[in-house]
Design a protein around this motif. Structure first.
Motif, PDB file in Angstrom:
ATOM      1  N   THR A   1     -74.418  19.163   1.646  1.00 30.90           N
ATOM      2  CA  THR A   1     -73.228  18.296   1.732  1.00 30.90           C
ATOM      3  C   THR A   1     -72.354  18.373   0.491  1.00 30.90           C
ATOM      4  O   THR A   1     -71.254  17.832   0.478  1.00 30.90           O
ATOM      5  CB  THR A   1     -73.635  16.822   1.947  1.00 30.90           C
ATOM      6  OG1 THR A   1     -74.379  16.373   0.813  1.00 30.90           O
ATOM      7  CG2 THR A   1     -74.462  16.655   3.206  1.00 30.90           C
ATOM      8  N   LYS A   2     -72.809  19.050  -0.550  1.00 34.62           N
ATOM      9  CA  LYS A   2     -72.072  19.141  -1.815  1.00 34.62           C
ATOM     10  C   LYS A   2     -71.144  20.351  -1.793  1.00 34.62           C
ATOM     11  O   LYS A   2     -71.284  21.301  -2.558  1.00 34.62           O
ATOM     12  CB  LYS A   2     -73.043  19.210  -2.987  1.00 34.62           C
ATOM     13  CG  LYS A   2     -73.955  18.003  -3.085  1.00 34.62           C
ATOM     14  CD  LYS A   2     -74.963  18.183  -4.196  1.00 34.62           C
ATOM     15  CE  LYS A   2     -75.923  16.995  -4.256  1.00 34.62           C
ATOM     16  NZ  LYS A   2     -76.977  17.217  -5.269  1.00 34.62           N
ATOM     17  N   ILE A   3     -70.159  20.312  -0.908  1.00 35.56           N
ATOM     18  CA  ILE A   3     -69.266  21.442  -0.673  1.00 35.56           C
ATOM     19  C   ILE A   3     -68.242  21.553  -1.804  1.00 35.56           C
ATOM     20  O   ILE A   3     -67.565  20.584  -2.139  1.00 35.56           O
ATOM     21  CB  ILE A   3     -68.566  21.299   0.689  1.00 35.56           C
ATOM     22  CG1 ILE A   3     -69.630  21.332   1.790  1.00 35.56           C
ATOM     23  CG2 ILE A   3     -67.522  22.393   0.890  1.00 35.56           C
ATOM     24  CD1 ILE A   3     -69.116  20.988   3.168  1.00 35.56           C
ATOM     25  N   VAL A   4     -68.151  22.761  -2.358  1.00 38.17           N
ATOM     26  CA  VAL A   4     -67.227  23.042  -3.451  1.00 38.17           C
ATOM     27  C   VAL A   4     -66.031  23.850  -2.950  1.00 38.17           C
ATOM     28  O   VAL A   4     -64.895  23.589  -3.324  1.00 38.17           O
ATOM     29  CB  VAL A   4     -67.949  23.827  -4.579  1.00 38.17           C
ATOM     30  CG1 VAL A   4     -66.984  24.236  -5.673  1.00 38.17           C
ATOM     31  CG2 VAL A   4     -69.104  23.012  -5.136  1.00 38.17           C
ATOM     32  N   GLN A   5     -66.285  24.839  -2.089  1.00 27.01           N
ATOM     33  CA  GLN A   5     -65.235  25.740  -1.612  1.00 27.01           C
ATOM     34  C   GLN A   5     -65.590  26.235  -0.224  1.00 27.01           C
ATOM     35  O   GLN A   5     -66.766  26.419   0.091  1.00 27.01           O
ATOM     36  CB  GLN A   5     -65.116  26.937  -2.557  1.00 27.01           C
ATOM     37  CG  GLN A   5     -64.068  27.958  -2.189  1.00 27.01           C
ATOM     38  CD  GLN A   5     -62.668  27.532  -2.528  1.00 27.01           C
ATOM     39  OE1 GLN A   5     -62.416  27.087  -3.639  1.00 27.01           O
ATOM     40  NE2 GLN A   5     -61.757  27.627  -1.595  1.00 27.01           N
ATOM     41  N   ILE A   6     -64.564  26.457   0.608  1.00 29.20           N
ATOM     42  CA  ILE A   6     -64.743  27.020   1.946  1.00 29.20           C
ATOM     43  C   ILE A   6     -63.777  28.187   2.098  1.00 29.20           C
ATOM     44  O   ILE A   6     -62.609  28.084   1.739  1.00 29.20           O
ATOM     45  CB  ILE A   6     -64.451  25.971   3.047  1.00 29.20           C
ATOM     46  CG1 ILE A   6     -65.403  24.779   2.929  1.00 29.20           C
ATOM     47  CG2 ILE A   6     -64.544  26.609   4.437  1.00 29.20           C
ATOM     48  CD1 ILE A   6     -65.052  23.623   3.849  1.00 29.20           C
ATOM     49  N   TRP A   7     -64.297  29.299   2.636  1.00 27.22           N
ATOM     50  CA  TRP A   7     -63.466  30.447   2.961  1.00 27.22           C
ATOM     51  C   TRP A   7     -63.572  30.718   4.457  1.00 27.22           C
ATOM     52  O   TRP A   7     -64.647  30.640   5.035  1.00 27.22           O
ATOM     53  CB  TRP A   7     -63.952  31.704   2.254  1.00 27.22           C
ATOM     54  CG  TRP A   7     -63.752  31.725   0.783  1.00 27.22           C
ATOM     55  CD1 TRP A   7     -62.675  32.242   0.111  1.00 27.22           C
ATOM     56  CD2 TRP A   7     -64.645  31.244  -0.213  1.00 27.22           C
ATOM     57  NE1 TRP A   7     -62.865  32.095  -1.237  1.00 27.22           N
ATOM     58  CE2 TRP A   7     -64.069  31.487  -1.472  1.00 27.22           C
ATOM     59  CE3 TRP A   7     -65.890  30.620  -0.168  1.00 27.22           C
ATOM     60  CZ2 TRP A   7     -64.679  31.141  -2.660  1.00 27.22           C
ATOM     61  CZ3 TRP A   7     -66.502  30.270  -1.349  1.00 27.22           C
ATOM     62  CH2 TRP A   7     -65.901  30.531  -2.575  1.00 27.22           C
ATOM     63  N   VAL A   8     -62.445  31.051   5.081  1.00 28.36           N
ATOM     64  CA  VAL A   8     -62.420  31.451   6.486  1.00 28.36           C
ATOM     65  C   VAL A   8     -61.668  32.776   6.543  1.00 28.36           C
ATOM     66  O   VAL A   8     -60.524  32.870   6.091  1.00 28.36           O
ATOM     67  CB  VAL A   8     -61.749  30.399   7.381  1.00 28.36           C
ATOM     68  CG1 VAL A   8     -61.627  30.910   8.814  1.00 28.36           C
ATOM     69  CG2 VAL A   8     -62.536  29.096   7.348  1.00 28.36           C
ATOM     70  N   ASN A   9     -62.332  33.788   7.072  1.00 20.23           N
ATOM     71  CA  ASN A   9     -61.767  35.141   7.145  1.00 20.23           C
ATOM     72  C   ASN A   9     -61.239  35.611   5.794  1.00 20.23           C
ATOM     73  O   ASN A   9     -60.162  36.188   5.691  1.00 20.23           O
ATOM     74  CB  ASN A   9     -60.679  35.217   8.211  1.00 20.23           C
ATOM     75  CG  ASN A   9     -61.237  35.036   9.602  1.00 20.23           C
ATOM     76  OD1 ASN A   9     -62.332  35.509   9.898  1.00 20.23           O
ATOM     77  ND2 ASN A   9     -60.524  34.335  10.441  1.00 20.23           N
ATOM     78  N   GLY A  10     -62.004  35.330   4.747  1.00 18.78           N
ATOM     79  CA  GLY A  10     -61.663  35.806   3.420  1.00 18.78           C
ATOM     80  C   GLY A  10     -60.622  35.003   2.675  1.00 18.78           C
ATOM     81  O   GLY A  10     -60.256  35.343   1.556  1.00 18.78           O
ATOM     82  N   LYS A  11     -60.159  33.903   3.266  1.00 13.40           N
ATOM     83  CA  LYS A  11     -59.130  33.091   2.625  1.00 13.40           C
ATOM     84  C   LYS A  11     -59.651  31.695   2.331  1.00 13.40           C
ATOM     85  O   LYS A  11     -60.225  31.049   3.212  1.00 13.40           O
ATOM     86  CB  LYS A  11     -57.888  33.002   3.516  1.00 13.40           C
ATOM     87  CG  LYS A  11     -57.243  34.343   3.734  1.00 13.40           C
ATOM     88  CD  LYS A  11     -56.001  34.211   4.560  1.00 13.40           C
ATOM     89  CE  LYS A  11     -55.283  35.502   4.533  1.00 13.40           C
ATOM     90  NZ  LYS A  11     -55.200  36.328   5.575  1.00 13.40           N
ATOM     91  N   PRO A  12     -59.456  31.219   1.093  1.00 13.23           N
ATOM     92  CA  PRO A  12     -59.918  29.865   0.780  1.00 13.23           C
ATOM     93  C   PRO A  12     -59.104  28.812   1.529  1.00 13.23           C
ATOM     94  O   PRO A  12     -57.883  28.931   1.629  1.00 13.23           O
ATOM     95  CB  PRO A  12     -59.709  29.746  -0.731  1.00 13.23           C
ATOM     96  CG  PRO A  12     -58.691  30.777  -1.062  1.00 13.23           C
ATOM     97  CD  PRO A  12     -58.818  31.867  -0.035  1.00 13.23           C
ATOM     98  N   ILE A  13     -59.799  27.822   2.090  1.00 15.88           N
ATOM     99  CA  ILE A  13     -59.094  26.738   2.770  1.00 15.88           C
ATOM    100  C   ILE A  13     -59.358  25.389   2.107  1.00 15.88           C
ATOM    101  O   ILE A  13     -58.736  24.401   2.460  1.00 15.88           O
ATOM    102  CB  ILE A  13     -59.434  26.667   4.271  1.00 15.88           C
ATOM    103  CG1 ILE A  13     -60.906  26.356   4.485  1.00 15.88           C
ATOM    104  CG2 ILE A  13     -59.035  27.943   4.972  1.00 15.88           C
ATOM    105  CD1 ILE A  13     -61.233  25.959   5.912  1.00 15.88           C
ATOM    106  N   LEU A  14     -60.288  25.352   1.159  1.00 18.46           N
ATOM    107  CA  LEU A  14     -60.576  24.109   0.434  1.00 18.46           C
ATOM    108  C   LEU A  14     -60.918  24.454  -0.985  1.00 18.46           C
ATOM    109  O   LEU A  14     -61.601  25.390  -1.270  1.00 18.46           O
ATOM    110  CB  LEU A  14     -61.740  23.367   1.083  1.00 18.46           C
ATOM    111  CG  LEU A  14     -62.219  22.102   0.370  1.00 18.46           C
ATOM    112  CD1 LEU A  14     -61.198  20.979   0.501  1.00 18.46           C
ATOM    113  CD2 LEU A  14     -63.556  21.657   0.916  1.00 18.46           C
TER     114      LEU A  14
END
Length: 81
Positions: free
Chosen positions: A68-81
């Protein structure tokens, strides 16, 4: 009602409480379904592949609540958070 995201984290916690290892639970929620149902290359991080991944703080493979300790999210190689 199912709240996607938060309910998945709770389900993973319950599976660990039921006796599964955190690593087994993580694999069951991430790489194994990606390998079984996703197109080729999904579920792995490799050069030339468009990464869809979540970076967390901690070691969810050892302590599942760290998922639950999310720092960063990538979707298809692109950061979204």
């Amino acid at each position: 009602a199912i709240i996607h995201g938060t309910d998945l984290h709770r389900e993973m916690q319950l599976l660990v409480e039921a006796g599964l290892s955190p690593l087994t639970v993580l694999q069951g929620a991430t790489s194994l379904p990606a390998e079984a149902f996703g197109p080729e290359g999904v579920g792995c991080i490799a050069p030339g592949e468009p990464a869809t991944m979540v970076l967390v703080e901690g070691r969810p493979d050892q302590q599942i609540t760290d998922s639950t300790k999310i720092v960063q999210i990538w979707v298809n190689g692109k950061p979204i958070l």
